[in-house]
Write an enzyme that holds these catalytic residues in place. Structure first.
Site, PDB file in Angstrom:
ATOM      1  N   THR A 199      32.077  31.954  44.039  1.00 53.04           N
ATOM      2  CA  THR A 199      31.485  33.253  44.341  1.00 53.04           C
ATOM      3  C   THR A 199      30.015  33.126  44.723  1.00 53.04           C
ATOM      4  OG1 THR A 199      30.742  35.277  43.226  1.00 53.04           O
ATOM      5  CG2 THR A 199      31.236  33.444  41.798  1.00 53.04           C
ATOM      6  N   ASP A 200      29.534  34.088  45.502  1.00 54.65           N
ATOM      7  CA  ASP A 200      28.102  34.114  45.839  1.00 54.65           C
ATOM      8  C   ASP A 200      27.243  34.383  44.607  1.00 54.65           C
ATOM      9  OD1 ASP A 200      28.776  36.803  45.478  1.00 54.65           O
ATOM     10  OD2 ASP A 200      27.880  37.505  47.358  1.00 54.65           O
ATOM     11  N   GLU A 201      27.864  34.874  43.524  1.00 53.42           N
ATOM     12  CA  GLU A 201      27.072  35.236  42.334  1.00 53.42           C
ATOM     13  C   GLU A 201      26.423  34.019  41.680  1.00 53.42           C
ATOM     14  OE1 GLU A 201      28.734  38.318  39.880  1.00 53.42           O
ATOM     15  OE2 GLU A 201      29.999  39.009  41.518  1.00 53.42           O
ATOM     16  N   LYS A 258      31.078  30.213  36.540  1.00 58.03           N
ATOM     17  CA  LYS A 258      31.535  29.801  37.878  1.00 58.03           C
ATOM     18  C   LYS A 258      30.625  28.706  38.443  1.00 58.03           C
ATOM     19  CE  LYS A 258      34.473  31.359  40.062  1.00 58.03           C
ATOM     20  NZ  LYS A 258      35.924  31.006  40.137  1.00 58.03           N
ATOM     21  N   TYR A 289      29.644  35.356  33.443  1.00 55.28           N
ATOM     22  CA  TYR A 289      30.648  35.090  34.483  1.00 55.28           C
ATOM     23  C   TYR A 289      30.087  34.138  35.536  1.00 55.28           C
ATOM     24  CZ  TYR A 289      33.072  35.797  38.953  1.00 55.28           C
ATOM     25  OH  TYR A 289      33.707  35.589  40.164  1.00 55.28           O
ATOM     26  N   ASP A 320      22.189  50.952  32.983  1.00 62.46           N
ATOM     27  CA  ASP A 320      22.390  49.812  33.879  1.00 62.46           C
ATOM     28  C   ASP A 320      23.043  48.641  33.145  1.00 62.46           C
ATOM     29  OD1 ASP A 320      22.330  48.419  36.224  1.00 62.46           O
ATOM     30  OD2 ASP A 320      20.147  48.401  36.435  1.00 62.46           O
TER      31      ASP A 320
HETATM   32  P1  NAD Z   1      41.531  38.527  39.203  1.00 65.39           P
HETATM   33  O1  NAD Z   1      40.883  38.759  37.891  1.00 65.39           O
HETATM   34  O2  NAD Z   1      42.138  39.672  39.942  1.00 65.39           O
HETATM   35  O3  NAD Z   1      42.657  37.411  39.069  1.00 65.39           O
HETATM   36  C1  NAD Z   1      42.512  36.267  38.279  1.00 65.39           C
HETATM   37  C2  NAD Z   1      43.890  35.735  37.975  1.00 65.39           C
HETATM   38  O4  NAD Z   1      43.740  34.547  37.174  1.00 65.39           O
HETATM   39  C3  NAD Z   1      44.766  36.693  37.153  1.00 65.39           C
HETATM   40  O5  NAD Z   1      46.041  36.770  37.727  1.00 65.39           O
HETATM   41  C4  NAD Z   1      44.819  36.065  35.771  1.00 65.39           C
HETATM   42  O6  NAD Z   1      46.031  36.343  35.076  1.00 65.39           O
HETATM   43  C5  NAD Z   1      44.692  34.589  36.109  1.00 65.39           C
HETATM   44  N1  NAD Z   1      44.174  33.790  34.983  1.00 65.39           N
HETATM   45  C6  NAD Z   1      43.121  34.079  34.178  1.00 65.39           C
HETATM   46  N2  NAD Z   1      42.962  33.118  33.256  1.00 65.39           N
HETATM   47  C7  NAD Z   1      43.916  32.175  33.505  1.00 65.39           C
HETATM   48  C8  NAD Z   1      44.247  30.920  32.907  1.00 65.39           C
HETATM   49  N3  NAD Z   1      43.563  30.458  31.873  1.00 65.39           N
HETATM   50  N4  NAD Z   1      45.280  30.221  33.421  1.00 65.39           N
HETATM   51  C9  NAD Z   1      46.001  30.698  34.477  1.00 65.39           C
HETATM   52  N5  NAD Z   1      45.735  31.882  35.071  1.00 65.39           N
HETATM   53  C10 NAD Z   1      44.698  32.611  34.604  1.00 65.39           C
HETATM   54  O7  NAD Z   1      40.403  37.814  40.110  1.00 65.39           O
HETATM   55  P2  NAD Z   1      40.240  37.803  41.682  1.00 65.39           P
HETATM   56  O8  NAD Z   1      39.327  38.898  42.073  1.00 65.39           O
HETATM   57  O9  NAD Z   1      41.566  37.673  42.333  1.00 65.39           O
HETATM   58  O10 NAD Z   1      39.417  36.454  41.851  1.00 65.39           O
HETATM   59  C11 NAD Z   1      40.086  35.215  42.109  1.00 65.39           C
HETATM   60  C12 NAD Z   1      39.043  34.133  42.237  1.00 65.39           C
HETATM   61  O11 NAD Z   1      38.119  34.444  43.272  1.00 65.39           O
HETATM   62  C13 NAD Z   1      38.201  33.954  40.965  1.00 65.39           C
HETATM   63  O12 NAD Z   1      37.991  32.580  40.767  1.00 65.39           O
HETATM   64  C14 NAD Z   1      36.883  34.651  41.290  1.00 65.39           C
HETATM   65  O13 NAD Z   1      35.816  34.063  40.606  1.00 65.39           O
HETATM   66  C15 NAD Z   1      36.793  34.403  42.790  1.00 65.39           C
HETATM   67  N6  NAD Z   1      36.033  35.401  43.553  1.00 65.39           N
HETATM   68  C16 NAD Z   1      36.324  36.728  43.427  1.00 65.39           C
HETATM   69  C17 NAD Z   1      35.621  37.654  44.201  1.00 65.39           C
HETATM   70  C18 NAD Z   1      35.933  39.129  44.134  1.00 65.39           C
HETATM   71  O14 NAD Z   1      35.201  39.926  44.721  1.00 65.39           O
HETATM   72  N7  NAD Z   1      36.984  39.560  43.473  1.00 65.39           N
HETATM   73  C19 NAD Z   1      34.616  37.222  45.087  1.00 65.39           C
HETATM   74  C20 NAD Z   1      34.362  35.841  45.172  1.00 65.39           C
HETATM   75  C21 NAD Z   1      35.081  34.944  44.419  1.00 65.39           C
HETATM   76  P1  TYD Z   2      31.813  44.860  40.483  1.00 69.85           P
HETATM   77  O1  TYD Z   2      32.907  45.451  41.318  1.00 69.85           O
HETATM   78  O2  TYD Z   2      31.981  44.768  39.019  1.00 69.85           O
HETATM   79  O3  TYD Z   2      31.480  43.430  41.121  1.00 69.85           O
HETATM   80  P2  TYD Z   2      30.238  42.422  40.828  1.00 69.85           P
HETATM   81  O4  TYD Z   2      29.558  42.852  39.586  1.00 69.85           O
HETATM   82  O5  TYD Z   2      30.944  41.135  40.676  1.00 69.85           O
HETATM   83  O6  TYD Z   2      29.363  42.508  42.046  1.00 69.85           O
HETATM   84  O7  TYD Z   2      30.487  45.689  40.743  1.00 69.85           O
HETATM   85  C1  TYD Z   2      29.965  45.884  42.063  1.00 69.85           C
HETATM   86  C2  TYD Z   2      28.661  46.612  41.932  1.00 69.85           C
HETATM   87  O8  TYD Z   2      28.921  47.943  41.442  1.00 69.85           O
HETATM   88  C3  TYD Z   2      27.703  45.991  40.930  1.00 69.85           C
HETATM   89  O9  TYD Z   2      26.370  46.156  41.420  1.00 69.85           O
HETATM   90  C4  TYD Z   2      27.890  46.830  39.674  1.00 69.85           C
HETATM   91  C5  TYD Z   2      28.227  48.193  40.228  1.00 69.85           C
HETATM   92  N1  TYD Z   2      29.133  49.015  39.402  1.00 69.85           N
HETATM   93  C6  TYD Z   2      28.773  50.335  39.083  1.00 69.85           C
HETATM   94  O10 TYD Z   2      27.695  50.824  39.460  1.00 69.85           O
HETATM   95  N2  TYD Z   2      29.647  51.073  38.350  1.00 69.85           N
HETATM   96  C7  TYD Z   2      30.826  50.571  37.889  1.00 69.85           C
HETATM   97  O11 TYD Z   2      31.593  51.288  37.191  1.00 69.85           O
HETATM   98  C8  TYD Z   2      31.178  49.227  38.235  1.00 69.85           C
HETATM   99  C9  TYD Z   2      32.472  48.609  37.746  1.00 69.85           C
HETATM  100  C10 TYD Z   2      30.296  48.490  38.985  1.00 69.85           C
END
Ligand code: NAD
Ligand code: TYD
Length: 352
Positions: free
Chosen positions: A134-136, A163, A159, A288
């Site tokens: 992730t970019d985070e 990562k 988190y 916040d």
């Molecule tokens: P998600 O939370 O929707 O899915 C995560 C999945 O991993 C779930 O199905 C969960 O059951 C499974 N899981 C958790 N712990 C586990 C374990 N110990 N063993 C096996 N499976 C396990 O997350 P997502 O949004 O689909 O993200 C997927 C990946 O992409 C993550 O690594 C996240 O860090 C990365 N990512 C997400 C975003 C985003 O915006 N959602 C952006 C950049 C990177």
């Molecule tokens: P989120 O979807 O949790 O992703 P990330 O924290 O990984 O970027 O949040 C996106 C942005 O929205 C983040 O700046 C936090 C904000 N946010 C709110 O303001 N209210 C909310 O209820 C949630 C879940 C997030």
């Protein structure tokens, strides 16, 4: 034959990815592994669960014995590691599981892959470990500039720290043992099957139920939003063509303040539902998030120039289709919230 292990396959991005790959690349044997935490739902895979080229296994990436069995039985030669605890707010309340899954789980996968893929001083042809990051991990930006692949890591939440640690372990396995790998670092995704704890599905769900829409702090934090299938395209390209050892940033080139985005969602919902009570009055500024990153923005020029990745989707169009998807699937949201999918899995697939 490519036998690919996809972890976190029942989560948001993993399930979108596997749908896309199965449609595009028939012939790839996919072994999907997922612990089915609150965020993973087997129903996300209903349309493919009975396909010959897809096998689902319920299990934990920290379980070395299980991984050994899977590698042995299916001769895994590629891994995409989506599995993670993924929500910043949860990581603030309960960090430990983030460290366990995101760091130790990744290291366990690497160790098993190393054992099965290394032959004397070389590696099995075509093997690759792809870490979805992730970019985070880069921390927070001021008003100017974007993250590129050389930006120093500076994570702020449990988190993002977990990562970043996982990324460093993947790099260490490459630099020390030579394991073929790539890391992708993407910005905020949105689309179908996203758990309604993340901003976009949470706002849609609350608004449809006329509940308050919580905005953390002043709501002027900036995220760079990308449609999940654009991210999936990029992952596929990196899996095939990424140069081993390289990191690739993936962004939406689409920066929005949270408050702007929420108002945009309200306006689309208002139009689609013709319900004028879905309005800006529902917005509520709440305390916040601690350590809240102010701005993320990604420079994707490396993946665009080296691997010819391009975004296919237009933000305003896919935001609308995403909202429509959540409106059309109220049962999906209700079920993920109440955990019905876990019961469904045990009843229908528990003995697989
Ligand atoms: P998600 O939370 O929707 O899915 C995560 C999945 O991993 C779930 O199905 C969960 O059951 C499974 N899981 C958790 N712990 C586990 C374990 N110990 N063993 C096996 N499976 C396990 O997350 P997502 O949004 O689909 O993200 C997927 C990946 O992409 C993550 O690594 C996240 O860090 C990365 N990512 C997400 C975003 C985003 O915006 N959602 C952006 C950049 C990177
Ligand atoms: P989120 O979807 O949790 O992703 P990330 O924290 O990984 O970027 O949040 C996106 C942005 O929205 C983040 O700046 C936090 C904000 N946010 C709110 O303001 N209210 C909310 O209820 C949630 C879940 C997030």
């Amino acid at each position: 034959m490519v036998n690919i292990l996809i972890t976190g396959v029942a989560g948001f991005i993993g399930s979108n990815y596997v749908h896309q790959v199965l449609v595009k690349n028939r012939g790839t044997q996919i072994i999907g592994l997922d612990k089915l935490t609150y965020a993973g739902n087997i129903e996300n895979l209903t349309s493919i669960i009975n396909e010959d080229d897809f096998i689902f296994i319920k299990g934990d990436i920290c379980d070395r014995k299980l991984l050994e069995k899977i590698f042995h039985k299916y001769e895994i030669n590629q891994i995409i590691n989506f599995a993670a605890e993924s929500h910043v707010d949860r990581s603030i309340h309960d960090p430990q599981v983030f460290l366990k899954t995101n760091i130790l789980g990744t290291q366990t996968l690497l160790e098993v892959a190393k054992t099965h893929w290394s032959i004397d001083t070389s590696w099995k042809t075509g093997c690759k470990f792809l870490q979805i990051s992730t970019d985070e991990v880069y921390g927070s930006l001021g008003a100017e500039g974007k993250f590129n692949e050389n930006t120093p890591l500076d994570p702020h939440s449990p988190y993002s720290a977990s990562k970043a640690a996982a990324d460093l372990i993947v790099q260490a396995y490459h630099d020390t043992y030579g394991i073929p790998m790539n890391i992708t670092r993407c910005s905020n995704n949105f689309g179908p099957y996203q758990f309604p704890e993340k901003l976009i599905p949470l706002i849609i769900h609350n608004a449809l139920h006329h509940k308050k829409l919580p905005i953390y702090g002043d709501g002027r934090q900036i995220r760079d939003w990308i449609y999940v299938l654009d991210h999936c395209d990029a992952i596929d390209i990196v899996l095939r063509n990424g140069i081993s050892g390289n990191i690739y940033n993936i962004g939406g080139n689409n920066e929005l303040e949270n408050i702007q985005l929420v108002k945009e969602i309200i306006s689309i919902l208002n139009e689609l539902t013709e319900d004028s009570s879905i309005c800006n009055n529902l917005i509520e500024h709440v305390t916040d998030r601690p350590g809240h990153d102010r701005r993320y923005a990604i420079d994707s020029s490396k993946i665009e120039s080296d691997l010819k990745w391009q975004r296919r989707f237009i933000f305003s169009d896919v935001l609308r289709t995403t909202i429509q998807w959540y409106m059309d699937n109220p049962v999906w949201i209700d079920n993920v919230i109440t955990g019905e999918y876990q019961k469904f899995y045990e009843q229908n697939y528990g003995n697989r």
